[in-house]
Enzyme design. Structure first.
Site, PDB file in Angstrom:
ATOM      1  N   ARG A 108       0.881  -1.176   0.000  1.00 53.42           N
ATOM      2  CA  ARG A 108       0.000   0.000   0.000  1.00 53.42           C
ATOM      3  C   ARG A 108       0.911   1.216   0.000  1.00 53.42           C
ATOM      4  NH1 ARG A 108      -5.338   1.430   3.359  1.00 53.42           N
ATOM      5  NH2 ARG A 108      -6.057   0.154   1.620  1.00 53.42           N
ATOM      6  N   HIS A 135      -6.961   0.878  -6.822  1.00 53.86           N
ATOM      7  CA  HIS A 135      -7.190   0.011  -5.664  1.00 53.86           C
ATOM      8  C   HIS A 135      -7.836  -1.275  -6.189  1.00 53.86           C
ATOM      9  CE1 HIS A 135      -7.568  -1.222  -1.647  1.00 53.86           C
ATOM     10  NE2 HIS A 135      -8.424  -0.332  -1.164  1.00 53.86           N
ATOM     11  N   GLN A 138      -9.789  -3.767  -3.988  1.00 51.76           N
ATOM     12  CA  GLN A 138     -11.121  -3.252  -3.680  1.00 51.76           C
ATOM     13  C   GLN A 138     -12.046  -3.518  -4.869  1.00 51.76           C
ATOM     14  OE1 GLN A 138     -12.012  -1.613  -0.646  1.00 51.76           O
ATOM     15  NE2 GLN A 138     -13.988  -2.172  -1.508  1.00 51.76           N
ATOM     16  N   ASP A 230     -17.106   7.147  -2.057  1.00 54.98           N
ATOM     17  CA  ASP A 230     -15.863   7.024  -1.280  1.00 54.98           C
ATOM     18  C   ASP A 230     -15.594   8.391  -0.659  1.00 54.98           C
ATOM     19  OD1 ASP A 230     -13.394   6.239  -0.246  1.00 54.98           O
ATOM     20  OD2 ASP A 230     -12.339   6.331  -2.157  1.00 54.98           O
ATOM     21  N   CYS A 270     -16.247   1.676  -0.099  1.00 53.96           N
ATOM     22  CA  CYS A 270     -15.074   0.844   0.199  1.00 53.96           C
ATOM     23  C   CYS A 270     -14.699   0.907   1.674  1.00 53.96           C
ATOM     24  CB  CYS A 270     -13.902   1.298  -0.661  1.00 53.96           C
ATOM     25  SG  CYS A 270     -13.471   3.025  -0.415  1.00 53.96           S
ATOM     26  N   ARG A 298     -13.646  -8.474   0.898  1.00 50.21           N
ATOM     27  CA  ARG A 298     -12.232  -8.190   0.636  1.00 50.21           C
ATOM     28  C   ARG A 298     -11.414  -9.448   0.957  1.00 50.21           C
ATOM     29  NH1 ARG A 298     -10.011  -3.105   0.874  1.00 50.21           N
ATOM     30  NH2 ARG A 298      -8.121  -4.237   0.314  1.00 50.21           N
TER      31      ARG A 298
HETATM   32  N1  NVA Z   1      -9.729   6.777  -1.742  1.00 47.60           N
HETATM   33  C1  NVA Z   1      -9.373   6.361  -0.417  1.00 47.60           C
HETATM   34  C2  NVA Z   1      -9.621   4.895  -0.240  1.00 47.60           C
HETATM   35  C3  NVA Z   1      -9.292   4.336   1.103  1.00 47.60           C
HETATM   36  C4  NVA Z   1      -9.505   2.863   1.203  1.00 47.60           C
HETATM   37  C5  NVA Z   1      -7.915   6.734  -0.141  1.00 47.60           C
HETATM   38  O1  NVA Z   1      -7.084   6.564  -1.032  1.00 47.60           O
HETATM   39  O2  NVA Z   1      -7.623   7.194   0.954  1.00 47.60           O
HETATM   40  N1   CP Z   2     -11.128  -0.146   1.853  1.00 51.78           N
HETATM   41  C1   CP Z   2      -9.875  -0.209   2.355  1.00 51.78           C
HETATM   42  O1   CP Z   2      -8.900  -0.437   1.634  1.00 51.78           O
HETATM   43  O2   CP Z   2      -9.810  -0.046   3.700  1.00 51.78           O
HETATM   44  P1   CP Z   2      -8.497   0.145   4.600  1.00 51.78           P
HETATM   45  O3   CP Z   2      -7.921   1.501   4.266  1.00 51.78           O
HETATM   46  O4   CP Z   2      -8.990   0.044   5.998  1.00 51.78           O
HETATM   47  O5   CP Z   2      -7.528  -0.944   4.247  1.00 51.78           O
END
Ligand code: NVA
Ligand code: CP
Length: 310
Positions: A108, A135, A138, A230, A270, A298
């Site tokens: 990540r 993502h 997701q 989101d 998500c 997930r």
């Molecule tokens: N769009 C959000 C998704 C988090 C799971 C982010 O990148 O923070």
């Molecule tokens: N949806 C998602 O990726 O959640 P987290 O940021 O908690 O991993």
């Protein structure tokens, strides 16, 4: 016939064919059933997954870690700040070294370029656990959840309302490849990247799905089977928060907005949700909401992904 996915990385759903995506969805169904029945399924016995995190996570970390354990393997949590990465070791060297120890890498990261570098230098498959661009894990869970709830993907009308971000990109690729129609409603200037839209339109030509971008949230949700949103401010964009709060007000998913959707629409997110911003409790906790099943999925879809590629 089943496609062989061993060794394949997942940087973006764009890189995967419809058949490959459907293979993950089919496998997810099987693994979820086995999990529910309490049957052991040690498909990755003795294998290990290295998980690099540059950002916070609840779902991604726990679903990968528990999922790996259920498959008979082991997952290591590696905070980027604790790795030598934080002190300047290159991504390339890190990928080459980790590849000697683990059977798969999940990361990540802030910049999608980091994922591409990991893929380039790793000898084991790399899974994108979220970047500024996409993502895909997701996206897989989202497709699986829609399929589970609606019995099909082809012909569904999916409305994504809010920021044209990483999650919207993966949804665009996922829907357009599997035959679900997708319409994205965003404020001007916050649309998904043009390249993602044009590639999705192209994918839609092959699968029979339509891809549309609008600045009108009501138009987006009209007759929708799925309404998805989101957060307005993604991780790494915190400085823009005040501006975004103002710009996105008309895109809040609330009882008034969802009135235009089909009566049996499902609400998806998500998560994490910023309740009172992009969605209100009346929708997030309504009978239409499937957000916690989606979060659960997930784990099932990532187990399928890992079992197929590792
Ligand atoms: N769009 C959000 C998704 C988090 C799971 C982010 O990148 O923070
Ligand atoms: N949806 C998602 O990726 O959640 P987290 O940021 O908690 O991993």
């Amino acid at each position: 016939m089943a496609v062989n996915l061993k060794g394949k990385s997942l940087a973006s759903l764009f890189d995967w064919t419809r058949e490959e995506i459907e293979q993950v969805l089919k496998t997810s169904e099987l693994l979820k059933l086995q999990n529910l029945r309490g049957e052991a399924h040690p498909l990755l016995k003795g294998k290990t997954l290295g998980m690099i995190f540059e950002k916070a996570s609840t779902r991604t970390r726990v679903s990968f870690e528990v999922g790996m354990w259920q498959l008979g393997g082991y997952a290591l949590y590696l905070s980027s700040g604790d790795l030598q990465l934080g002190r300047g070791e290159t991504i390339g060297d890190t990928a080459q070294v980790l590849s000697r120890y683990v059977d798969g890498i999940m990361a990540r990261v802030f910049s999608h370029q980091t994922i591409l570098e990991l893929v380039k230098y790793s000898r084991v498959p790399v899974i994108n656990g979220l970047s500024d661009y996409s993502h895909p894990c997701q996206g897989l869970a989202d497709l699986f959840t829609m399929y589970e709830k609606k019995g099909r993907l082809e012909g569904l009308k999916v409305a994504y309302v809010g920021d044209g971000n990483n999650v919207s990109h993966s949804l665009l690729y996922g829907c357009s490849k599997t035959g679900a129609h997708i319409i994205v409603g965003t404020p001007k200037g916050y649309e998904p990247r043009a390249e993602v839209v044009s590639r999705s339109v192209e994918e839609g030509r092959k699968s029979g799905s339509t891809v549309e971008i609008t600045n009108d949230p009501e138009k987006a949700v009209r007759h929708a089977d799925v309404i998805y949103t989101d957060v307005w401010t993604s991780m790494g964009q915190e400085k823009e928060k005040e501006e975004r709060l103002k710009r996105f007000q008309a895109y809040q998913v609330n009882p008034q907005l969802v009135r235009g959707a089909k009566e049996d629409f499902i609400f998806m997110h998500c998560l994490p949700a910023h309740r009172g911003e992009e969605v209100v409790n009346e929708v997030a906790d309504s009978k239409n909401s499937v957000i916690f099943d989606q979060a659960e999925n997930r784990m099932h879809t990532q187990k399928a992904l890992m079992a197929l590629i590792m």
